[in-house]
Design a protein around this motif. Sequence first.
Motif, PDB file in Angstrom:
ATOM      1  N   PHE A  50       2.324  10.578  -9.369  1.00 17.28           N
ATOM      2  CA  PHE A  50       1.374  10.938 -10.612  1.00 17.28           C
ATOM      3  C   PHE A  50       0.593  12.479  -9.768  1.00 17.28           C
ATOM      4  CE2 PHE A  50      -2.729  10.901 -12.450  1.00 17.28           C
ATOM      5  CZ  PHE A  50      -2.420  10.482 -13.752  1.00 17.28           C
ATOM      6  N   LEU A  51      -0.010  12.668  -8.863  1.00 12.81           N
ATOM      7  CA  LEU A  51      -0.472  14.259  -8.257  1.00 12.81           C
ATOM      8  C   LEU A  51      -0.004  14.939  -8.615  1.00 12.81           C
ATOM      9  CD1 LEU A  51      -2.551  12.918  -5.536  1.00 12.81           C
ATOM     10  CD2 LEU A  51      -3.604  12.879  -7.873  1.00 12.81           C
ATOM     11  N   LEU A  52       0.984  14.953  -8.597  1.00 10.89           N
ATOM     12  CA  LEU A  52       2.746  16.114  -8.678  1.00 10.89           C
ATOM     13  C   LEU A  52       2.425  16.800 -10.090  1.00 10.89           C
ATOM     14  CD1 LEU A  52       4.584  16.049  -5.923  1.00 10.89           C
ATOM     15  CD2 LEU A  52       3.248  17.373  -5.573  1.00 10.89           C
ATOM     16  N   GLY A  53       2.490  15.046 -10.766  1.00  5.59           N
ATOM     17  CA  GLY A  53       3.285  15.058 -12.363  1.00  5.59           C
ATOM     18  C   GLY A  53       1.908  16.231 -12.952  1.00  5.59           C
ATOM     19  N   ARG A  54       0.848  15.904 -12.240  1.00  2.00           N
ATOM     20  CA  ARG A  54      -0.705  16.389 -13.187  1.00  2.00           C
ATOM     21  C   ARG A  54      -0.065  17.755 -12.427  1.00  2.00           C
ATOM     22  NH1 ARG A  54      -5.290  14.277 -15.063  1.00  2.00           N
ATOM     23  NH2 ARG A  54      -3.704  12.748 -15.995  1.00  2.00           N
ATOM     24  N   THR A  55      -0.265  18.113 -11.061  1.00  2.00           N
ATOM     25  CA  THR A  55      -0.826  19.144 -10.622  1.00  2.00           C
ATOM     26  C   THR A  55       0.721  20.329 -10.193  1.00  2.00           C
ATOM     27  OG1 THR A  55      -0.583  18.768  -8.477  1.00  2.00           O
ATOM     28  CG2 THR A  55      -2.411  18.739  -9.285  1.00  2.00           C
ATOM     29  N   LEU A  56       1.312  20.365  -9.822  1.00  2.00           N
ATOM     30  CA  LEU A  56       2.283  20.921  -9.111  1.00  2.00           C
ATOM     31  C   LEU A  56       3.516  21.583 -10.606  1.00  2.00           C
ATOM     32  CD1 LEU A  56       2.410  20.958  -5.313  1.00  2.00           C
ATOM     33  CD2 LEU A  56       1.256  22.709  -6.473  1.00  2.00           C
ATOM     34  N   MET A  73       0.467  -1.393   0.221  1.00  2.00           N
ATOM     35  CA  MET A  73      -0.054  -0.100   0.218  1.00  2.00           C
ATOM     36  C   MET A  73       0.732   1.491  -0.302  1.00  2.00           C
ATOM     37  SD  MET A  73      -2.848   0.830   2.743  1.00  2.00           S
ATOM     38  CE  MET A  73      -3.785  -0.605   2.042  1.00  2.00           C
ATOM     39  N   ALA A  74       1.964   1.151   0.735  1.00  2.00           N
ATOM     40  CA  ALA A  74       2.536   2.578   0.649  1.00  2.00           C
ATOM     41  C   ALA A  74       3.411   2.596  -0.536  1.00  2.00           C
ATOM     42  CB  ALA A  74       3.774   1.865   2.056  1.00  2.00           C
ATOM     43  N   LYS A  75       3.513   1.765  -1.657  1.00  2.00           N
ATOM     44  CA  LYS A  75       4.536   1.544  -2.704  1.00  2.00           C
ATOM     45  C   LYS A  75       3.149   2.170  -3.695  1.00  2.00           C
ATOM     46  CE  LYS A  75       7.150  -0.338  -6.887  1.00  2.00           C
ATOM     47  NZ  LYS A  75       7.878  -1.846  -7.118  1.00  2.00           N
ATOM     48  N   GLN A  76       1.882   2.091  -3.191  1.00  2.00           N
ATOM     49  CA  GLN A  76       0.687   2.762  -4.656  1.00  2.00           C
ATOM     50  C   GLN A  76       0.803   3.734  -4.030  1.00  2.00           C
ATOM     51  OE1 GLN A  76       0.265   0.826  -7.340  1.00  2.00           O
ATOM     52  NE2 GLN A  76       1.385  -0.724  -6.139  1.00  2.00           N
ATOM     53  N   ILE A  77       0.434   4.433  -3.224  1.00  3.19           N
ATOM     54  CA  ILE A  77       0.615   5.743  -2.464  1.00  3.19           C
ATOM     55  C   ILE A  77       1.609   6.891  -2.683  1.00  3.19           C
ATOM     56  CG2 ILE A  77       0.725   7.373  -0.665  1.00  3.19           C
ATOM     57  CD1 ILE A  77      -0.709   4.937   1.500  1.00  3.19           C
ATOM     58  N   PHE A 137      -3.785   4.275 -14.226  1.00  2.00           N
ATOM     59  CA  PHE A 137      -2.497   4.310 -13.822  1.00  2.00           C
ATOM     60  C   PHE A 137      -2.974   3.124 -12.337  1.00  2.00           C
ATOM     61  CE2 PHE A 137      -0.274   6.526 -10.383  1.00  2.00           C
ATOM     62  CZ  PHE A 137       1.263   6.220 -11.341  1.00  2.00           C
ATOM     63  N   LEU A 138      -3.837   3.683 -12.048  1.00  2.00           N
ATOM     64  CA  LEU A 138      -3.725   3.370 -10.479  1.00  2.00           C
ATOM     65  C   LEU A 138      -3.648   1.433 -10.969  1.00  2.00           C
ATOM     66  CD1 LEU A 138      -3.325   3.820  -7.525  1.00  2.00           C
ATOM     67  CD2 LEU A 138      -5.804   3.882  -7.391  1.00  2.00           C
ATOM     68  N   LEU A 139      -4.711   1.037 -11.368  1.00  2.59           N
ATOM     69  CA  LEU A 139      -5.022  -0.540 -12.290  1.00  2.59           C
ATOM     70  C   LEU A 139      -3.796  -0.489 -12.263  1.00  2.59           C
ATOM     71  CD1 LEU A 139      -6.865  -2.776 -11.995  1.00  2.59           C
ATOM     72  CD2 LEU A 139      -7.079  -1.714 -14.263  1.00  2.59           C
ATOM     73  N   ALA A 140      -2.282   0.063 -12.662  1.00  3.10           N
ATOM     74  CA  ALA A 140      -1.757  -0.808 -13.756  1.00  3.10           C
ATOM     75  C   ALA A 140      -0.348  -0.843 -12.448  1.00  3.10           C
ATOM     76  CB  ALA A 140      -1.470  -0.051 -14.783  1.00  3.10           C
ATOM     77  N   SER A 141      -0.379   0.319 -11.623  1.00  5.86           N
ATOM     78  CA  SER A 141       0.879   0.254 -10.593  1.00  5.86           C
ATOM     79  C   SER A 141       0.630  -0.763 -10.151  1.00  5.86           C
ATOM     80  CB  SER A 141       0.782   1.299  -9.953  1.00  5.86           C
ATOM     81  OG  SER A 141       1.418   2.635 -10.967  1.00  5.86           O
ATOM     82  N   SER A 142      -0.929  -1.511  -9.382  1.00  5.99           N
ATOM     83  CA  SER A 142      -1.327  -2.351  -8.030  1.00  5.99           C
ATOM     84  C   SER A 142      -0.873  -3.511  -8.978  1.00  5.99           C
ATOM     85  CB  SER A 142      -2.593  -2.370  -7.851  1.00  5.99           C
ATOM     86  OG  SER A 142      -3.284  -1.048  -7.419  1.00  5.99           O
ATOM     87  N   LEU A 143      -1.255  -4.092 -10.380  1.00  6.04           N
ATOM     88  CA  LEU A 143      -1.060  -5.359 -10.986  1.00  6.04           C
ATOM     89  C   LEU A 143       1.112  -5.458 -11.097  1.00  6.04           C
ATOM     90  CD1 LEU A 143      -2.544  -7.292 -12.373  1.00  6.04           C
ATOM     91  CD2 LEU A 143      -2.170  -6.225 -14.669  1.00  6.04           C
ATOM     92  N   PHE A 144       1.325  -4.200 -11.215  1.00  4.69           N
ATOM     93  CA  PHE A 144       2.930  -4.691 -11.985  1.00  4.69           C
ATOM     94  C   PHE A 144       3.256  -4.779 -10.596  1.00  4.69           C
ATOM     95  CE2 PHE A 144       1.566  -4.028 -15.524  1.00  4.69           C
ATOM     96  CZ  PHE A 144       2.287  -4.993 -16.401  1.00  4.69           C
ATOM     97  N   GLY A 145       3.353  -3.640  -9.434  1.00  5.22           N
ATOM     98  CA  GLY A 145       3.667  -3.395  -7.970  1.00  5.22           C
ATOM     99  C   GLY A 145       3.576  -3.454  -6.652  1.00  5.22           C
TER     100      GLY A 145
END
Length: 574
Positions: free
Chosen positions: A425-431, A415-419, A489-497
């Motif tokens: 991802f959110l930083l790359g989308r906003t700030l 869970m920590a890796k996914q967070i 993105f979150l689904l692919a990250s969970s599947l691989f990570g």
Amino acid sequence: MAVTWSCKLCMQRNSIEADKCVTCGRPPDWVPAQRPQSEPPGELEVYRPSEASRTPPREVQPMVTCKSYAQLCTGTLLMVLNVLLNLLWPVRFLRMDEQLRVQHLTTVTVVNGPGLVCINPFKTCTIVKAVTLGPLDYVRVRDAMDGSERAVHGPRLFFLGPYEKMQASGQGVSVSNMQYVLIEDRQTGERKVQRGPLVWIPGPREEGRVFNAVRLSSTEYINVEDLLSGARRVEKGPCIWFPGPYEEWEQGDAVHLSGTEYVTVQNVLSGERRVDKGPCMWFPGPHDEWTKGASISLTCTQYLAVLNKLSGASTLVKGPCIWFPGPYDSASPVKEAIVLQDDEYVKLKDVSTGTRWVHRGKGLLFLEPTWRVESSNTRSSGIQKSWALRGREFLRLQVAPHLRVTKGAAALAAMAKQIAGAVGFLLGRTLLRQYVKENVVAQFPVFKAVAQAVKTEPFSVTCMVRFAPIPTTAKAMGLAAVEVPFGPFLLASSLFGAPWSILSAVVGSSLASLPEVLEGRGDEKMRELLQSWRQKPILATGLLVAVVLLTALLIMRSRKMYATYRELMAKASA
């Protein structure tokens, strides 16, 4: 008055003209003979004519009167009537063992003797003999009118009824006090048992067989089963046993148990198990299956581990003692305790909890079922000598950290890796969106190709980027900058990570320190890791099949993604 004379034998009065008695045939001058002294008393009177009988009788002048004529006429009339009755209505004298059977037009009547019977000459009459039955004789009789049957036994004089016929005859069976008769009714099939002593006379529809009773000693028993109800029971000796009408039995001997022997008994009807110990003479129950065994003698340095198959609990039995197992106990081989001196110690590990400790000092060490002795050399017993330090000597110790990963900890790591990926991802989308476009997207051409195909296949494109040789943080920020949706993105990250995070945490926690691997205990640690999976073969097989199928699916998808990646890279290069 008519002149008559009386017979000296039967006292019959006869007319004067009669030359002999009409009843017994004796002449008028017959007199009883004198019994000679040589003849024994009780003989019958014998007719011996006297000398006077040889001379003609003396003449007697009759005295004729009116009364004598009346008597003469009456006698003559009676004689004529008697003759007519004998001609028209015969008379029969029946003895004690005779029976008169008279056939009428539609019926039959019988008259049993003794007696005088007048018979109609126009009807068929027969005289038959009665059947004399002794104490053991019997006859079976069937009535032709109603079809009933009956049995008649002696001692008696038996007369048949008017419509009865004798079916069979025989003698009864003498049964002693050690025998019995099994009787079966041929009409109803009903059975019964009669015990001796007796004389058995069969009934009209009965058949019987004589058997000997079962003699049981004090060490014998009989397992009895009632075929009618299915009930079972055990009869123990000493006794004389008679079976019931529907019972079958099996004879057996009791089991002699000494002071060190026992039997494990299981009731096949209820499934209950128990242990009966000696010394005794043991008799099984009606539904018992048993196994004989001997107890285990333990010395003061011996022990064994006992596993209760019903509860799964493990216990340790230490000597000295004589051990009898419980109904659900399974014992390990007898083991020897570890003998430690004052300067010796062993390293122990509880494989069920993972706890490690050191046992020191003088004494006997009895290992619990889950305890293991840790040793660098598999051939040694694990006993190590302590260090003897002098006044100016010391040892420098380095303690390696040891972490234990539980299910919750592995899930927390994933869970920590996914967070972390989601935050990037959110930083790359906003700030940091502008910074990522200028530095990250421009540096890696794959993101330019992804920006063109993200609208049609966002999930496939995201999975393709996960295979690219790019840092994880750069992947997350670059995908955010090219407008990849957050869900794929979150689904692919969970599947691989997530699988790699959990596997890395479990494998890393299985080793306490690097020196353990260098000492050659890597295989031992791996066996400990796989031990829990070996205890659950069904779950392990299911997971293995799932991993194989998932791997095959990923290989197929990877080929497609690799082809897409090459196409995108070709477009980006152009």
